[in-house]
Design a protein around this motif. Sequence first.
Motif, PDB file in Angstrom:
ATOM      1  N   GLU A 297       0.462  43.244  36.731  1.00  0.00           N
ATOM      2  CA  GLU A 297      -0.695  43.321  35.840  1.00  0.00           C
ATOM      3  C   GLU A 297      -1.256  41.941  35.512  1.00  0.00           C
ATOM      4  O   GLU A 297      -2.457  41.770  35.325  1.00  0.00           O
ATOM      5  N   GLY A 298      -0.346  40.949  35.408  1.00  0.00           N
ATOM      6  CA  GLY A 298      -0.805  39.611  35.063  1.00  0.00           C
ATOM      7  C   GLY A 298      -1.594  38.939  36.165  1.00  0.00           C
ATOM      8  O   GLY A 298      -2.339  37.986  35.919  1.00  0.00           O
ATOM      9  N   VAL A 299      -1.453  39.416  37.397  1.00  0.00           N
ATOM     10  CA  VAL A 299      -2.183  38.848  38.530  1.00  0.00           C
ATOM     11  C   VAL A 299      -3.492  39.595  38.757  1.00  0.00           C
ATOM     12  O   VAL A 299      -4.542  39.007  38.984  1.00  0.00           O
ATOM     13  N   GLY A 300      -3.430  40.922  38.681  1.00  0.00           N
ATOM     14  CA  GLY A 300      -4.640  41.719  38.881  1.00  0.00           C
ATOM     15  C   GLY A 300      -4.300  43.069  39.466  1.00  0.00           C
ATOM     16  O   GLY A 300      -3.194  43.295  39.970  1.00  0.00           O
ATOM     17  N   ARG A 301      -5.272  43.982  39.391  1.00  0.00           N
ATOM     18  CA  ARG A 301      -5.058  45.325  39.893  1.00  0.00           C
ATOM     19  C   ARG A 301      -4.851  45.301  41.405  1.00  0.00           C
ATOM     20  O   ARG A 301      -5.618  44.690  42.148  1.00  0.00           O
ATOM     21  N   LEU A 302      -3.788  45.974  41.840  1.00  0.00           N
ATOM     22  CA  LEU A 302      -3.417  46.059  43.257  1.00  0.00           C
ATOM     23  C   LEU A 302      -3.169  44.686  43.870  1.00  0.00           C
ATOM     24  O   LEU A 302      -3.380  44.475  45.064  1.00  0.00           O
ATOM     25  N   LEU A 303      -2.685  43.754  43.032  1.00  0.00           N
ATOM     26  CA  LEU A 303      -2.292  42.428  43.509  1.00  0.00           C
ATOM     27  C   LEU A 303      -0.855  42.156  43.087  1.00  0.00           C
ATOM     28  O   LEU A 303      -0.449  42.475  41.962  1.00  0.00           O
ATOM     29  N   SER A 304      -0.084  41.579  43.988  1.00  0.00           N
ATOM     30  CA  SER A 304       1.282  41.187  43.683  1.00  0.00           C
ATOM     31  C   SER A 304       1.477  39.733  44.065  1.00  0.00           C
ATOM     32  O   SER A 304       0.667  39.153  44.803  1.00  0.00           O
ATOM     33  N   ASN A 305       2.518  39.124  43.537  1.00  0.00           N
ATOM     34  CA  ASN A 305       2.848  37.747  43.904  1.00  0.00           C
ATOM     35  C   ASN A 305       4.340  37.611  44.160  1.00  0.00           C
ATOM     36  O   ASN A 305       5.000  36.707  43.664  1.00  0.00           O
ATOM     37  N   PHE A 306       4.856  38.544  44.972  1.00  0.00           N
ATOM     38  CA  PHE A 306       6.267  38.455  45.362  1.00  0.00           C
ATOM     39  C   PHE A 306       6.490  37.180  46.163  1.00  0.00           C
ATOM     40  O   PHE A 306       5.760  36.867  47.100  1.00  0.00           O
ATOM     41  N   GLU A 307       7.529  36.443  45.787  1.00  0.00           N
ATOM     42  CA  GLU A 307       7.877  35.221  46.508  1.00  0.00           C
ATOM     43  C   GLU A 307       9.033  35.455  47.477  1.00  0.00           C
ATOM     44  O   GLU A 307       9.212  34.688  48.420  1.00  0.00           O
ATOM     45  N   GLY A 308       9.816  36.495  47.208  1.00  0.00           N
ATOM     46  CA  GLY A 308      10.934  36.813  48.078  1.00  0.00           C
ATOM     47  C   GLY A 308      10.695  38.101  48.842  1.00  0.00           C
ATOM     48  O   GLY A 308       9.711  38.823  48.622  1.00  0.00           O
ATOM     49  N   ASP A 309      11.600  38.407  49.720  1.00  0.00           N
ATOM     50  CA  ASP A 309      11.519  39.592  50.565  1.00  0.00           C
ATOM     51  C   ASP A 309      11.796  40.845  49.730  1.00  0.00           C
ATOM     52  O   ASP A 309      12.842  40.946  49.082  1.00  0.00           O
ATOM     53  N   THR A 310      10.868  41.793  49.719  1.00  0.00           N
ATOM     54  CA  THR A 310      11.082  43.070  49.008  1.00  0.00           C
ATOM     55  C   THR A 310      10.939  44.247  49.970  1.00  0.00           C
ATOM     56  O   THR A 310      10.530  45.334  49.572  1.00  0.00           O
TER      57      THR A 310
END
Length: 618
Positions: A297-310
Amino acid sequence: MKATRASNGQFGTRYRRMLATAAIVVPVAFGLESVAEAQEAPSSDSLEIVVTAQKRDESLADVPISITALNDKRLDLLNAQNIGDYARSVPSVDFQESGATGKRGEREVYIRGINAGGIAPDADTTGFYINDTPMRVIDPGVFDVERIEVLRGPQGTLWGASAMGGIIRVITKKADASEGATSGYANGTISHTQSGDFNYGVRGALNLPLVQDKLALRINVSQRWDAGYIDNVQVTTPAAAAVGVTPSVAVPKKNANDSKLFDTFAELRWTPSPNVDVAVNGLYHRGSLDQMSAYNEGVGRLLSNFEGDTSASERYYLIALPVSVDLGGVKAYSSTSYYHQNVVDREETTEGNFLFWDPTPQNSLRALFPGNDFVSVATNFRRINIFAQELRLSSDNTSRLQWLVGYFFQNKKYGIEQHEVGPDYANILAVPSIFGFAFPAGTSTLVHAFANISVREHAFFGSATYSLTDALKVTGGIRWFDIKRESGSRTEAGVFTGNTNRPNPDLKDQGTTWRASIDYNVAKSQMIYATASTGYRNGGSNFTLNPVCPVPQDYKSDSIKNYEVGTKGTWANGHVTSSIAAYQIDWSGIQQSVRGSPPCFNGYTANFGKAKIKGISS
């Protein structure tokens, strides 16, 4: 220890799961007709559906149970692509994904409000079967289906543990060795996901008589490519940027949460005589998901900021050997099966955004130690093996007394492993420990833990129905079970675990479940009935991966009593059906998952009180 991604300076779970919505579906289909002489399908004035809810062939209208049966024609009209599509068409049934989107091996089914609640791998409250083979609640991707049966209410007497809310059975189409039975079909689908891309699917089935009236092979295969709809981006929140926090190192990717699914089911059926039927069938599935289907939510709708492998992947297979023999007035049946499931999923557990659980951006490790990589990822492995054997004898349907007796054995083995790898805190922070956690120099293993569970069950069961008159019947059934559970856990060297080896005490559970019902045909195709039944779910042990965060050692079984009255009937030569039931469920010793407090956030299962559920369903 696990931490979840935070945004805008607030610690907590800020990711939301979101289901993709298909905008347009364009099916493309073709059929493969038999090379033998074409035979016109026999006409019928009735849409009667034969079910095996009571482990014998019966008309759906004659079963005094709240049951929904979807035959192949109904499933085709629904254009059902997965088990969620089936469940949404059944009253009082809800279906949810408990694992990453794109996987089929982690599912939860709610029937009449009864759901798993616990985090143990054998905590299902809905029994799930492919034909007569018990499995975890999965989405098998089998489309070449004769029917799907959904039984509402406890079914512990005939179907055993984990059938407290009811059961779901997927009945596959049988291989057909009769003359002119060579047939096949295939179809393809294309659709578009809003905010994503195009999805594709192909599937087909083939029936081949190998020896006329003796031996046949049936096989189906399906493949799906589902586009993602969440973009992974590099981002630093304004608050973090103001204090010089190192930007995220996320790898940008558009539609990052795309997935692939492959399924196949095959059956070889041999009928050496009219009284003997032997089959070998098997199911194989593999699936993969490139990134967890969640956004920040803090980045934006339908946006993620995963830094590692998920990412996530899974494979499972099933092998079953059903044998049926008509002994003349008595039918003997044996079902032997083996199921294996292997799931690997990865979760980002990065601690670097904040100094452990301090939500102040100025205390962020990246602000205090800029330029360092604080990414950590936990890889979770889950392995399940289930061997099951059922033997039963049953009478035919010609006398006033119909009976069934049987023996059931099941051996379940679960293996759980978590391996969390992160930064070298000792070198980055230049301290040997903090908050009681030791930081051995040069180590990047934060947690490496294992847990093993073995559950063995023996059960004897029986059921009898007696027709007092042509219209009035009474039914009674009972099941005795004996369950033994062994479990243990161990941890290897890790920042947050150290070395421990913990065998849990063996747990034993014995008891009975029962069912009693009476039904009356007020007309040829109109029934009223009343039923009382019970169900259960065995208890288990909790595991402590972190010795700093202990949990209760075990939890007890829970049980259900169900009281139900209903009516069902058909009109217009079976073309119109209706049913309605009123019920009350008394649930005791409810198993529920508990989430621990900071700094542990460890999960475990415990028993909580009672509940009463009342409702009316169609």
